[in-house]
Design an enzyme around this catalytic site. Structure first.
Site, PDB file in Angstrom:
ATOM      1  N   LYS A 160      23.017  -3.315 -31.454  1.00  0.00           N
ATOM      2  CA  LYS A 160      22.536  -3.052 -32.805  1.00  0.00           C
ATOM      3  C   LYS A 160      21.719  -1.769 -32.744  1.00  0.00           C
ATOM      4  O   LYS A 160      20.713  -1.694 -32.028  1.00  0.00           O
ATOM      5  CB  LYS A 160      21.681  -4.222 -33.296  1.00  0.00           C
ATOM      6  CG  LYS A 160      21.073  -3.957 -34.672  1.00  0.00           C
ATOM      7  CD  LYS A 160      20.391  -5.193 -35.227  1.00  0.00           C
ATOM      8  CE  LYS A 160      19.741  -4.892 -36.562  1.00  0.00           C
ATOM      9  NZ  LYS A 160      19.065  -6.058 -37.131  1.00  0.00           N
TER      10      LYS A 160
ATOM     11  N   LYS B 289      26.885  -3.156 -34.516  1.00  0.00           N
ATOM     12  CA  LYS B 289      26.365  -2.884 -35.852  1.00  0.00           C
ATOM     13  C   LYS B 289      25.619  -1.564 -35.852  1.00  0.00           C
ATOM     14  O   LYS B 289      24.798  -1.369 -34.967  1.00  0.00           O
ATOM     15  CB  LYS B 289      25.430  -4.029 -36.217  1.00  0.00           C
ATOM     16  CG  LYS B 289      24.696  -3.879 -37.513  1.00  0.00           C
ATOM     17  CD  LYS B 289      23.727  -5.007 -37.659  1.00  0.00           C
ATOM     18  CE  LYS B 289      22.941  -4.785 -38.929  1.00  0.00           C
ATOM     19  NZ  LYS B 289      21.923  -5.773 -39.108  1.00  0.00           N
TER      20      LYS B 289
HETATM   21  C1  PBG Z   1      17.287  -7.571 -39.597  1.00  0.00           C
HETATM   22  C2  PBG Z   1      18.641  -7.234 -40.134  1.00  0.00           C
HETATM   23  C3  PBG Z   1      18.954  -6.018 -40.720  1.00  0.00           C
HETATM   24  C4  PBG Z   1      20.284  -6.089 -41.136  1.00  0.00           C
HETATM   25  C5  PBG Z   1      20.770  -7.364 -40.777  1.00  0.00           C
HETATM   26  N1  PBG Z   1      19.731  -8.060 -40.133  1.00  0.00           N
HETATM   27  C6  PBG Z   1      18.099  -4.852 -41.017  1.00  0.00           C
HETATM   28  C7  PBG Z   1      17.323  -4.233 -39.952  1.00  0.00           C
HETATM   29  O1  PBG Z   1      17.552  -4.401 -38.758  1.00  0.00           O
HETATM   30  O2  PBG Z   1      16.376  -3.523 -40.315  1.00  0.00           O
HETATM   31  C8  PBG Z   1      20.996  -4.989 -41.827  1.00  0.00           C
HETATM   32  C9  PBG Z   1      22.237  -5.306 -42.566  1.00  0.00           C
HETATM   33  C10 PBG Z   1      22.699  -4.249 -43.500  1.00  0.00           C
HETATM   34  O3  PBG Z   1      22.169  -3.125 -43.556  1.00  0.00           O
HETATM   35  O4  PBG Z   1      23.662  -4.546 -44.223  1.00  0.00           O
HETATM   36  N2  PBG Z   1      17.164  -8.596 -38.733  1.00  0.00           N
END
Ligand code: PBG
Length: 328
Positions: free
Chosen positions: A197, A250
């Site tokens: 991520k 992601k």
């Molecule tokens: C946080 C989380 C995020 C997303 C999914 N889970 C945001 C972040 O890490 O700040 C982002 C999903 C998206 O942008 O569609 N646990």
């Protein structure tokens, strides 16, 4: 002369030689929910809504009827429930456990996935617990966070979640969550780990949707540097060794090389998350009349699958399921 064009001559031939195709079972629908009784359109994500519990159940049912096997839940937590220790994240009567129970009661065959991370519950807006060190610098506490994540995962399992998806990027959390689940007899609850991520600007609209942006600092001490791919291999090997059932990359569209690398590194199924910023880019180009929505959405999803994803989390899941098999 060799003529590759012969294999592209008619729709029938093209359909036989096609290497990649999309079906509704490839999609996972991320859903936003809140405590209110009314639904709220999300300003930063046109076409996406934050649902009341009742609407969530109805919408999830519609998605499931279209052939979408799973939803993943993202709660907006009331400000007065946010604390620096994020205790609400493992409240068995909290919004997410109640949503899981309602979804499983109404749609027993729907796979319910939950996000395991502290950002919606934490007054600091970080995925982990935050302290100031002696120099007044912000520190995200790894091992203390993992203990809370384990309680959160077990609470979701107790409510009936099929899969828990840790999105926090703390070290060692997959092994710890596996142990915590097993010791409570939830041996058949799966872990879908956010393996690679990235610290991405493409999450901007999502943080607006949940009011979950970090109050201070950024997420770069836990989410990955967008320039790194060897590090994704390291995270893949660790998550596999720690007992993850599925891996996630992601964002998706800008990270196709990472999807391909994770796919090649591990035999575990790979998921990819087409995040809020990717959604917004495609949606706004289509809304402006500059690009054909169906064509670009399906091409973006096909590309993510071609790169190696078996499952795609996408805010377009319902439309895409309806577009499957129909050429634009
Ligand atoms: C946080 C989380 C995020 C997303 C999914 N889970 C945001 C972040 O890490 O700040 C982002 C999903 C998206 O942008 O569609 N646990």
């Amino acid at each position: 002369m060799l003529r590759p064009r012969r294999n592209r001559r008619t729709p029938a031939i093209r359909s036989m030689v096609g290497e990649t195709s999309l079906s509704p079972s490839d999609f996972i629908l991320p859903m936003f929910l809140h405590e209110d009784a009314v639904d709220t359109p999300i300003a930063s994500m046109p076409g996406v809504t934050r649902w009341s519990l009742d609407s969530l159940v109805r919408e999830a049912g519609e998605a499931h009827a279209l052939g979408i096997p799973a939803v993943v839940l993202f709660p907006k937590i009331d400000d007065d429930l946010k604390t620096s220790e994020a205790e609400e994240s493992y409240n068995d009567d909290g919004l997410v456990p109640r949503a899981i129970r309602a979804l499983k009661a109404a749609h027993p065959t729907l796979c319910v996935i939950t996000d395991v991370a502290l950002d919606p519950y934490n007054s600091d807006g970080h995925d982990g617990l935050v302290r100031r060190n002696l120099r007044e610098e912000l520190v995200i506490l790894n091992d203390e966070t993992v203990e809370v994540l384990c309680q959160q995962a077990v609470s979701h399992a107790r409510a009936g979640a099929d899969i828990v998806a840790p999105s926090d990027m703390m070290d060692g959390r997959v092994a710890a969550i596996r142990d915590a689940l097993d010791s409570e007899d939830f041996t058949d609850v799966s872990i879908l780990s956010y393996t690679a991520k990235y610290a991405s600007a493409f999450y901007g609209p999502f943080r607006g949707a949940l009011d979950s942006a970090p109050k201070d600092g950024d997420k770069k001490t836990y989410q990955m540097d967008p320039g790194n791919i060897r590090e994704a291999v390291r995270e893949t090997l660790l998550d596999e060794a720690e007992g993850a059932d599925m891996l996630m990359v992601k964002p998706a569209g800008m990270y196709l090389d990472v999807i391909a690398k994770v796919r090649e590194t591990s035999t575990l199924p790979v998921a990819a998350y087409q995040v809020s910023g990717e959604y917004l880019m495609l949606k706004s180009a289509a809304a402006g009349g500059w690009l054909d929505e169906q064509a670009i959405v399906m091409e973006s999803l096909l590309s993510i699958k071609r790169a190696g994803a078996s499952m795609i989390l996408t805010y377009f899941a319902k439309q895409a399921a309806q577009w499957c098999g129909k050429t634009p």
